[in-house]
Design a protein around this motif. Structure first.
Motif, mmCIF file in Angstrom:
data_model
loop_
_atom_site.group_PDB
_atom_site.id
_atom_site.type_symbol
_atom_site.label_atom_id
_atom_site.label_comp_id
_atom_site.label_asym_id
_atom_site.label_seq_id
_atom_site.Cartn_x
_atom_site.Cartn_y
_atom_site.Cartn_z
ATOM 1 N N ASP A 1 65.640 22.348 27.092
ATOM 2 C CA ASP A 1 65.931 23.282 27.830
ATOM 3 C C ASP A 1 66.393 24.460 27.270
ATOM 4 O OD1 ASP A 1 63.924 22.143 29.733
ATOM 5 O OD2 ASP A 1 65.575 21.368 30.979
ATOM 6 N N LEU A 2 67.509 24.222 26.873
ATOM 7 C CA LEU A 2 68.624 25.018 26.355
ATOM 8 C C LEU A 2 67.928 25.899 25.387
ATOM 9 C CD1 LEU A 2 71.573 26.178 26.001
ATOM 10 C CD2 LEU A 2 72.062 24.258 24.503
ATOM 11 N N ASN A 3 67.292 25.118 24.288
ATOM 12 C CA ASN A 3 66.775 25.745 23.193
ATOM 13 C C ASN A 3 65.607 26.750 23.654
ATOM 14 O OD1 ASN A 3 68.347 24.426 21.402
ATOM 15 N ND2 ASN A 3 67.096 22.795 21.054
ATOM 16 N N ARG A 4 64.852 26.293 24.502
ATOM 17 C CA ARG A 4 63.576 27.104 24.886
ATOM 18 C C ARG A 4 64.130 28.455 25.736
ATOM 19 N NH1 ARG A 4 61.838 27.097 29.930
ATOM 20 N NH2 ARG A 4 62.964 25.073 30.536
ATOM 21 N N ILE A 5 65.424 28.360 26.514
ATOM 22 C CA ILE A 5 65.902 29.441 27.242
ATOM 23 C C ILE A 5 66.542 30.331 26.426
ATOM 24 C CG2 ILE A 5 67.798 30.354 28.873
ATOM 25 C CD1 ILE A 5 67.273 27.625 30.688
ATOM 26 N N ARG A 6 67.271 29.870 25.210
ATOM 27 C CA ARG A 6 67.891 30.690 24.090
ATOM 28 C C ARG A 6 66.888 31.615 23.522
ATOM 29 N NH1 ARG A 6 72.698 26.830 21.722
ATOM 30 N NH2 ARG A 6 74.235 27.331 23.490
ATOM 31 N N THR A 7 65.492 31.120 23.286
ATOM 32 C CA THR A 7 64.706 31.967 22.724
ATOM 33 C C THR A 7 64.260 33.133 23.358
ATOM 34 O OG1 THR A 7 62.574 30.913 23.690
ATOM 35 C CG2 THR A 7 63.502 29.858 21.749
ATOM 36 N N LYS A 8 64.524 33.236 24.515
ATOM 37 C CA LYS A 8 64.354 34.295 25.445
ATOM 38 C C LYS A 8 65.521 35.435 25.447
ATOM 39 C CE LYS A 8 61.487 31.598 28.660
ATOM 40 N NZ LYS A 8 61.431 31.268 30.177
ATOM 41 N N VAL A 9 66.612 34.851 24.856
ATOM 42 C CA VAL A 9 67.707 35.784 24.730
ATOM 43 C C VAL A 9 68.194 36.057 23.269
ATOM 44 C CG1 VAL A 9 70.237 36.068 25.472
ATOM 45 C CG2 VAL A 9 68.620 34.461 27.078
ATOM 46 N N GLY A 10 68.253 37.246 22.885
ATOM 47 C CA GLY A 10 68.723 37.677 21.698
ATOM 48 C C GLY A 10 70.177 38.120 21.704
ATOM 49 N N MET A 11 70.895 37.688 20.662
ATOM 50 C CA MET A 11 72.354 38.220 20.889
ATOM 51 C C MET A 11 72.888 38.626 19.557
ATOM 52 S SD MET A 11 75.541 36.008 22.385
ATOM 53 C CE MET A 11 77.168 36.655 22.680
ATOM 54 N N LEU A 12 73.681 39.779 19.655
ATOM 55 C CA LEU A 12 73.966 40.386 18.450
ATOM 56 C C LEU A 12 75.614 40.309 18.451
ATOM 57 C CD1 LEU A 12 72.779 41.969 15.926
ATOM 58 C CD2 LEU A 12 71.492 41.341 17.798
ATOM 59 N N PHE A 13 76.256 39.914 17.381
ATOM 60 C CA PHE A 13 77.767 39.769 17.335
ATOM 61 C C PHE A 13 78.398 40.827 16.531
ATOM 62 C CE2 PHE A 13 75.976 35.769 18.010
ATOM 63 C CZ PHE A 13 76.481 35.127 18.872
ATOM 64 N N GLN A 14 79.662 40.957 16.426
ATOM 65 C CA GLN A 14 80.367 41.954 15.672
ATOM 66 C C GLN A 14 80.063 41.522 14.225
ATOM 67 O OE1 GLN A 14 84.738 41.876 16.111
ATOM 68 N NE2 GLN A 14 84.274 41.324 18.476
ATOM 69 N N HIS A 15 79.957 40.315 13.885
ATOM 70 C CA HIS A 15 79.475 40.070 12.222
ATOM 71 C C HIS A 15 78.177 39.605 12.152
ATOM 72 C CE1 HIS A 15 83.627 40.661 11.502
ATOM 73 N NE2 HIS A 15 83.977 40.008 12.639
ATOM 74 N N PHE A 16 77.563 39.739 11.365
ATOM 75 C CA PHE A 16 76.239 39.726 11.223
ATOM 76 C C PHE A 16 75.424 38.455 11.135
ATOM 77 C CE2 PHE A 16 78.312 42.752 8.390
ATOM 78 C CZ PHE A 16 78.417 43.598 9.245
ATOM 79 N N ASN A 17 76.354 37.259 10.413
ATOM 80 C CA ASN A 17 75.834 36.312 10.261
ATOM 81 C C ASN A 17 74.183 35.788 9.718
ATOM 82 O OD1 ASN A 17 78.286 34.929 11.670
ATOM 83 N ND2 ASN A 17 77.152 35.518 13.797
ATOM 84 N N LEU A 18 74.228 36.772 8.648
ATOM 85 C CA LEU A 18 72.708 36.426 7.739
ATOM 86 C C LEU A 18 72.747 35.303 6.967
ATOM 87 C CD1 LEU A 18 71.936 40.447 7.173
ATOM 88 C CD2 LEU A 18 71.021 39.040 8.982
ATOM 89 N N PHE A 19 71.746 34.717 6.796
ATOM 90 C CA PHE A 19 71.738 33.776 5.724
ATOM 91 C C PHE A 19 71.845 34.361 4.329
ATOM 92 C CE2 PHE A 19 68.913 31.968 9.252
ATOM 93 C CZ PHE A 19 69.787 30.891 9.308
ATOM 94 N N PRO A 20 72.867 34.191 3.532
ATOM 95 C CA PRO A 20 73.185 35.019 2.358
ATOM 96 C C PRO A 20 72.140 34.763 1.288
ATOM 97 C CG PRO A 20 74.961 33.058 2.485
ATOM 98 C CD PRO A 20 73.858 33.142 3.906
#
Length: 255
Positions: free
Chosen positions: A76-95
């Motif tokens: 349920d947690l993973n399903r709900i999280r797909t509906k919510v995008g979140m942007l942080f101060q740092h980008f956390n891209l896969f290098p």
């Protein structure tokens, strides 16, 4: 605009050890609404956003997202999280992935789209944030503003119903802030539901439907920007804005 709240906090408390960070927060965000949260450092703004994505469990009270009760299990947690995008101060891209690969990853791994479908989606989103020409660039080859725009495209690739922005420009050099705010402005104008924590008072004034002032874990004032910023009722709001807006006007004058 749909009247039903897309995100709802009901009497939310959050305690870390002996520190009460959120104190009975009640807040509703309607579909298509842009709500900006402002307040002094340490007032609980980022914690509130993290509760909206269930990155932080509430100590008491309830957070409802997209009309669904808090998740009872990991699925349920993973399903709900797909509906919510979140942007942080740092980008956390896969290098080790290109910009295109970063944006494709979620649709392929989580939404189970074909690589061709995910590639078409990702290229369209990179174009939307002005970075189609950087599709094959790696994060180390991008500026901070470009990295954050890739992070926005990556979040949008999951086709979220609401976007959370936690000081998305605060780690950027001043000259790069505008390009990220421009993308956020486009999303707001397109009707994306957004809950934004920011110190960018120009964005708050121009694009918010509502500004919420959080101090010491409590909402002390909320309303349309013209009233909250132009005629605040709470003395603590006036004190905070007195410092913040003076600094903002000075920066605008310098620019």
């Amino acid at each position: 605009m749909d009247s039903a709240p897309l995100v709802e906090f009901s009497k939310v408390y959050k305690v870390f050890g002996t520190l009460e960070v959120l104190r009975g927060v009640d807040l509703k965000v309607k579909r298509g609404e842009v709500v900006t949260i402002i307040g002094p450092s340490g007032s609980g703004k980022s914690t509130l956003l993290r509760c909206a994505n269930y990155l932080e469990p509430v100590t008491s009270g309830k957070v409802t997202v997209c009309g669904e009760d808090p998740p009872a299990c990991e699925a349920d947690l993973n399903r709900i999280r797909t509906k919510v995008g979140m942007l942080f101060q740092h980008f956390n891209l896969f290098p080790h992935m290109t910009a295109l690969g970063n944006v494709m990853e979620g649709p392929v791994q989580v939404r189970k789209k074909s690589k061709l479908e995910a590639c078409e989606l990702a290229l369209g989103l990179l174009e939307k944030v002005g970075l189609k020409d950087k599709a094959n660039a790696y994060p180390r080859e991008l500026s901070g503003g470009q990295k954050q725009r890739v992070a926005i495209a990556r979040a949008l690739a999951m086709e979220p119903e609401v976007m959370l922005f936690d000081e998305a420009t605060s780690a950027l050099d001043p000259e790069l802030v505008g390009e990220v705010l421009a993308v956020m402005r486009t999303l707001a104008n397109e009707g994306m539901t957004m809950l934004v924590v920011t110190h960018e008072m120009g964005f708050a004034r121009e694009l918010s439907d509502r500004i919420v002032v959080l101090v010491d874990g409590r909402i002390i004032e909320e309303g349309p920007p013209v009233r909250v910023l132009g005629n605040p009722q709470n003395p603590r709001t006036r004190e905070f804005l007195g410092r913040t807006l003076n600094s903002w006007y000075e920066q605008v004058a310098i620019d």
